[in-house]
Design a protein around this motif. Structure first.
Motif, PDB file in Angstrom:
ATOM      1  N   SER A   1     -10.746   9.336  -1.926  1.00 39.26           N
ATOM      2  CA  SER A   1     -10.790   8.032  -1.271  1.00 39.26           C
ATOM      3  C   SER A   1     -10.280   6.971  -2.253  1.00 39.26           C
ATOM      4  CB  SER A   1     -12.239   7.724  -0.864  1.00 39.26           C
ATOM      5  OG  SER A   1     -12.357   6.421  -0.364  1.00 39.26           O
ATOM      6  N   ILE A   2      -9.512   6.020  -1.726  1.00 42.40           N
ATOM      7  CA  ILE A   2      -8.967   4.961  -2.580  1.00 42.40           C
ATOM      8  C   ILE A   2      -9.110   3.622  -1.872  1.00 42.40           C
ATOM      9  CG2 ILE A   2      -6.626   5.308  -1.712  1.00 42.40           C
ATOM     10  CD1 ILE A   2      -5.618   4.696  -4.554  1.00 42.40           C
TER      11      ILE A   2
ATOM     12  N   THR B   1       0.831  -1.202   0.000  1.00 42.96           N
ATOM     13  CA  THR B   1       0.000   0.000   0.000  1.00 42.96           C
ATOM     14  C   THR B   1       0.866   1.252   0.000  1.00 42.96           C
ATOM     15  OG1 THR B   1      -1.785  -1.165   1.139  1.00 42.96           O
ATOM     16  CG2 THR B   1      -1.823   1.236   1.236  1.00 42.96           C
ATOM     17  N   LYS B   2       1.917   1.260   0.807  1.00 52.48           N
ATOM     18  CA  LYS B   2       2.847   2.398   0.835  1.00 52.48           C
ATOM     19  C   LYS B   2       3.463   2.641  -0.535  1.00 52.48           C
ATOM     20  CE  LYS B   2       4.432   2.352   5.632  1.00 52.48           C
ATOM     21  NZ  LYS B   2       5.592   2.130   6.504  1.00 52.48           N
TER      22      LYS B   2
ATOM     23  N   ASP C   1       1.364   9.726  -5.294  1.00 50.60           N
ATOM     24  CA  ASP C   1       1.389  10.817  -4.324  1.00 50.60           C
ATOM     25  C   ASP C   1       0.688  12.075  -4.840  1.00 50.60           C
ATOM     26  OD1 ASP C   1       2.370  12.011  -1.781  1.00 50.60           O
ATOM     27  OD2 ASP C   1       3.515  13.283  -3.169  1.00 50.60           O
TER      28      ASP C   1
ATOM     29  N   LEU D   1      -3.094  11.548  -5.280  1.00 52.04           N
ATOM     30  CA  LEU D   1      -3.768  11.450  -3.987  1.00 52.04           C
ATOM     31  C   LEU D   1      -3.946  12.824  -3.345  1.00 52.04           C
ATOM     32  CD1 LEU D   1      -1.998   8.250  -2.692  1.00 52.04           C
ATOM     33  CD2 LEU D   1      -4.463   8.518  -2.924  1.00 52.04           C
ATOM     34  N   LYS D   2      -2.975  13.668  -3.488  1.00 52.68           N
ATOM     35  CA  LYS D   2      -3.052  15.008  -2.902  1.00 52.68           C
ATOM     36  C   LYS D   2      -4.007  15.927  -3.652  1.00 52.68           C
ATOM     37  CE  LYS D   2       1.499  14.932  -0.827  1.00 52.68           C
ATOM     38  NZ  LYS D   2       2.904  15.354  -0.938  1.00 52.68           N
TER      39      LYS D   2
ATOM     40  N   TYR E   1       0.921   4.268  -2.733  1.00 43.33           N
ATOM     41  CA  TYR E   1       0.742   5.659  -2.298  1.00 43.33           C
ATOM     42  C   TYR E   1       1.917   6.531  -2.739  1.00 43.33           C
ATOM     43  CZ  TYR E   1      -3.505   5.284   0.530  1.00 43.33           C
ATOM     44  OH  TYR E   1      -4.811   5.146   0.936  1.00 43.33           O
ATOM     45  N   GLU E   2       3.129   6.004  -2.692  1.00 45.04           N
ATOM     46  CA  GLU E   2       4.300   6.755  -3.158  1.00 45.04           C
ATOM     47  C   GLU E   2       4.188   7.066  -4.647  1.00 45.04           C
ATOM     48  OE1 GLU E   2       7.779   4.437  -2.253  1.00 45.04           O
ATOM     49  OE2 GLU E   2       7.425   4.570  -0.100  1.00 45.04           O
TER      50      GLU E   2
END
Length: 86
Positions: A80-81, A63-64, A71, A74-75, A67-68
């Motif tokens: 929501s994911i 997950t990290k 990024d 997401l910002k 997300y990386e």
């Protein structure tokens, strides 16, 4: 940005950073349309990824990693994911 552009960007970024056998991205924004805090132009998405590389990682680390990679999106575009790794 519209949802189709966002999906294309997400697919491109994930495919260029990970070894993926299959990826499916769904727009789930309609499920949250009337919720408090729902922000126009921020999407709710579900990503289903088939990747041996991600399967080898712990759930937290995979997950990290995602997300990386995502990024900026997401910002700026994702409220929501949901991520399913198969």
């Amino acid at each position: 940005m519209n949802i189709n552009e966002l999906i294309a960007i997400i697919k491109k970024k994930l495919n260029s950073s990970l070894i993926i056998k299959h990826i499916k991205i769904e727009d789930r924004s309609y499920l949250h349309k009337n919720h408090p805090g729902n922000i126009p132009d921020k999407f709710h998405i579900k990503i289903i990824i088939k990747s041996e590389d991600l399967k080898k990682m712990s759930r937290i680390n995979s997950t990290k990693k995602i997300y990386e990679i995502l990024d900026f999106e997401l910002k700026n575009y994702i409220h929501s994911i949901q991520i399913l790794i198969t």
